[in-house]
Design a protein around this motif. Structure first.
Motif, mmCIF file in Angstrom:
data_model
loop_
_atom_site.group_PDB
_atom_site.id
_atom_site.type_symbol
_atom_site.label_atom_id
_atom_site.label_comp_id
_atom_site.label_asym_id
_atom_site.label_seq_id
_atom_site.Cartn_x
_atom_site.Cartn_y
_atom_site.Cartn_z
ATOM 1 N N LEU A 12 0.900 -1.224 -0.056
ATOM 2 C CA LEU A 12 -0.023 -0.106 -0.137
ATOM 3 C C LEU A 12 0.779 1.389 0.015
ATOM 4 O O LEU A 12 1.852 1.325 0.765
ATOM 5 C CB LEU A 12 -0.829 0.115 1.193
ATOM 6 N N ASP A 13 0.512 2.297 -0.896
ATOM 7 C CA ASP A 13 1.170 3.510 -0.722
ATOM 8 C C ASP A 13 0.787 4.272 0.498
ATOM 9 O O ASP A 13 -0.317 3.867 0.906
ATOM 10 C CB ASP A 13 1.161 4.177 -2.073
ATOM 11 N N LYS A 19 -5.832 6.098 4.438
ATOM 12 C CA LYS A 19 -7.382 5.605 4.335
ATOM 13 C C LYS A 19 -7.670 4.496 5.175
ATOM 14 O O LYS A 19 -8.677 4.745 5.641
ATOM 15 C CB LYS A 19 -7.606 5.330 2.632
ATOM 16 N N ARG A 20 -7.117 3.436 5.186
ATOM 17 C CA ARG A 20 -7.310 2.242 5.752
ATOM 18 C C ARG A 20 -7.063 2.613 7.478
ATOM 19 O O ARG A 20 -7.896 2.172 8.122
ATOM 20 C CB ARG A 20 -6.243 1.215 5.505
ATOM 21 N N GLN A 78 -3.118 5.065 0.408
ATOM 22 C CA GLN A 78 -4.041 4.049 0.566
ATOM 23 C C GLN A 78 -3.916 3.593 2.193
ATOM 24 O O GLN A 78 -5.107 3.194 2.716
ATOM 25 C CB GLN A 78 -3.529 2.913 -0.259
#
Lengths: 434, 254
Positions: free
Chosen positions: B115-116, B122-123, B119
């Motif tokens: 994941l960058d 966001k999580r 991302q």
């Protein structure tokens, strides 16, 4: 100790340019320093200040005095911003240097210019006497230094852009010794940031011998980082003599990441009320690297303060030596001295010697010092691994965290963000070879 | 999902687990209760792969794999998560950095895309809002200077973020006041799903008022000596562990 090194210096003394050797009548000073150095020789381990660092291998190697310019690939220093002053094997490189259009109040000269110029005050530092066998490299420096950076910041001038001093060692036909004498003087309430980069090109075994005088006038602020990342075969001797007047502040970071032998001596005299030095460093002794850092902090004036966080890492067959000397003199009441030397031993063949020495002759002072040598915290390592980090990565994360807090001595986030990757790169290099 | 058979484990030559059997199916919550020294924490540590424990007999299979043959990081990436009884303080390592490195290391192991930072954040935000955890926790160093409650909540936060298929909670209730306990239990309950199993190790029945287990086991002297439904926990609370030792005494003689 009989010494091929000293013999080669003796032979080379007469070969240097007479105008630089004798400018402003410094000839006799040089000669006398050389004679003392030759007479006493190089210190052996019986000399307390050199107890943990053997000069035997260095003493056995004849070196050539460096005074001719060498071309160096500009790519090697392309990442270093301007203004910058670049020295290759101790000789200033005018093409790579860029010191035009300096901010008002910042003045830069070189020792060579001063020796040929008409301002005898500029070279007054060469008159400083260094007695005793322990100071042999300072004497050699006095005898031979013909180059260096002479930097002055005018009173009340706050210089915003960091100044970079770059020292590159390169492989030549014969290994060379370069001797540089520098002066950093900040007048009343002046401020400056200086970053020293020591780098190597090719597989050379040169010796560089730096002596820096720092003069901080009342209320001035110097932020100084030194990144020693020389070639693996290089030897580096660096000594700083700092004198701080009242309310002057000296922030300093030393990252010892390269060379085969590096001896760094930082002497700070807190002479004015409220003067403070915040100096930290990381000693990264991997491979067969020998790093020796010796601090001598003198609290002369009341309410002076030092804060000295140091970290040592020794892996492979590396050795890290740290001596943290603090002396609070009678009358320096209200002084505050904090020293911590924390060390990680990462291999069984590596060695760490850490010695904090606190001497207090004043009343009502706050002083704390501590030294620890340990290995990586097994609990922390397991914790990181239990979350999925592979062991090597977990180790790197912990080691980087252990070192990185020292960077905060600079109290400059932008600078820390610029320097942290240099430290990370060196740590990654260490992990790869471990 | 988790099959432990006849597990014997010792530390420093002293046998702690003496033939432990435990079978956990996806979606189940198993509580393991027992007196001090029964081997509760040893079980968690052996499953997570902490050094210093020697498994002398028996097997542990997780989703069909030999768990004991895997390094701790591989166990984590296969989906085993241990919430520590004493979460470790790691000064100098930023919590967000650590979580992202952990998540991406697991994803890499499983052959998934890393994941960058966008991302990942966001999580993180999704999980934070569900668990009522303050942003501020993310910017601090891992557990450094956290209160006992904050440390335990950080464990649950990691659990939520890493989404393991088996979560082992090692005395997560210890040292928590009732409010912190409720928050932790709430976090765990939010994580319950038909695919995920929990092994809840605890000394007190209290936590099980908030995390209702499917099965309760009593661990004593290195073995499961009694298994039952949630009512077993209440019986233990009423009678104390002495009640269990009385009951196992004949077996010990045999």
């Amino acid at each position: 100790m009989s010494s091929a090194l000293l013999d080669s210096l003796k032979a080379g003394f007469e070969t240097l340019p007479p105008d630089l050797m004798n400018g402003h009548g410094v000839g006799p000073l040089r000669r006398s320093a050389l004679i003392s150095a030759l007479h006493e020789g190089l210190p052996e381990h019986r000399v307390e200040a050199w107890k943990y660092t053997s000069l035997r291998a260095l003493a056995a190697r004849p070196l050539t005095l460096s005074n001719v310019s060498t071309a160096v690939d500009p790519a090697l220093i392309a990442d270093i911003p301007t203004p910058r002053l670049v020295f290759v094997n101790g000789v200033m490189d005018a093409d790579l240097s860029q010191i035009d259009a300096l901010e008002t109040g910042l003045q830069i000269n070189t020792l060579t210019q001063a020796l040929r110029g008409d301002n005898p005050r500029a070279i007054a530092v060469l008159g400083r006497r260094f007695d005793g066998i322990a100071n042999v490299f300072a004497r050699i420096n006095t005898a031979f230094a013909t180059e260096g950076a002479l930097i002055t910041v005018a009173a009340d001038a706050v210089i915003h852009t960091p100044l970079h001093l770059v020292f590159v060692g390169t492989a030549l036909e014969a290994d060379v010794i370069s001797n540089l004498r520098h002066v950093l003087e900040l007048r009343e309430n002046a401020a400056l940031t200086v970053i020293e980069h020591h780098r190597g090109s090719g597989n050379h075994r040169n010796l560089s011998n730096h002596l820096l005088h720092v003069h901080l006038k009342p209320g001035s602020r110097l932020c100084h980082a030194r990144i020693q990342d020389e070639a693996v075969g290089a030897s580096v001797i660096a000594r700083s003599e700092a004198v701080l007047a009242s309310n002057a502040c000296y922030r300093r970071l030393d990252l010892e990441l390269g060379a085969s032998l590096s001896r760094h001596e930082l002497n700070v005299s807190l002479q004015g009320d409220g003067a403070q030095v915040i100096a930290g460093g990381v000693l990264l002794a991997d491979g067969r690297r020998h790093l020796d850092t010796r601090l001598g902090i003198e609290h002369v004036a009341p309410n002076s303060r030092c804060e000295l966080p140091w970290r040592g890492l020794a892996g492979g067959r590396g050795r890290a030596v740290f001596h943290g000397g603090i002396h609070i003199r009678a009358g320096a009441d209200g002084s505050d001295a904090q020293l911590s030397s924390r060390n990680l031993l990462l291999s069984e063949q590596a060695e760490i010697d850490s010695q904090p020495v606190l001497e207090i002759d004043a009343d009502e002072v706050k002083a704390a010092h501590g030294a620890t040598v340990g290995s990586l915290d097994a609990n922390a390592l397991f914790y990181l691994r239990s979350r999925g980090l592979p062991e090597a990565q977990a180790r790197t994360v912990l080691i980087a965290a252990f070192c990185r807090e020292v960077l905060d001595v600079l109290a400059d986030d932008t600078l820390v963000q610029r320097l942290a990757p240099l430290l990370d790169t060196a740590l990654a290099r260490m992990e790869q070879t471990a | 999902m988790l099959n432990i058979d006849n597990l014997h484990a010792s530390i420093g030559g002293t046998e702690i687990l003496k033939g432990l059997n435990l079978h956990v199916q996806p979606g189940e919550v198993h509580a393991i209760m027992g007196p001090n020294g029964a081997g509760k924490s040893t079980l968690g540590n052996v499953l997570a792969g902490r050094e210093g424990y020697e498994v002398t007999a028996g097997s542990v299979r997780f989703k069909g794999k030999d768990l004991l043959a895997l390094a701790p990081e591989a166990r984590a990436s296969e989906g085993v998560f241990l919430a520590f009884q004493y979460p470790v303080e790691i000064p100098g390592v930023n919590n967000t950095y650590f979580l992202r490195a952990a998540l991406n290391a697991q994803r890499k192991y499983r052959g998934e895309e890393e994941l960058d930072s966008m991302q990942f954040l966001k999580r993180v935000r999704e999980k934070l809002s569900v668990l009522h955890i303050k942003d501020e926790l993310l910017h601090r160093a891992v557990n450094a200077g956290f209160s006992g409650g904050e440390k335990k909540r950080n464990e649950i936060f990691q659990l939520a973020l890493l989404e393991p298929s088996l979560a082992i909670l090692d005395e997560t209730d210890s040292g928590l006041d009732i409010d912190a306990l409720k928050l932790v239990a709430e976090g765990v309950n939010l994580m319950r799903s038909p695919e995920r199993a929990f092994v809840v190790i605890t000394h007190y029945q209290r936590l099980l008022d908030y995390i209702i287990p499917d099965v309760v086991h009593v661990l004593a002297d290195g073995r499961i000596v009694e298994s039952g439904g949630p009512e077993l926990a209440r019986e233990l609370e009423a009678h104390g562990y002495a009640w269990v030792s009385d009951r196992i005494a004949p077996e010990a003689v045999a």
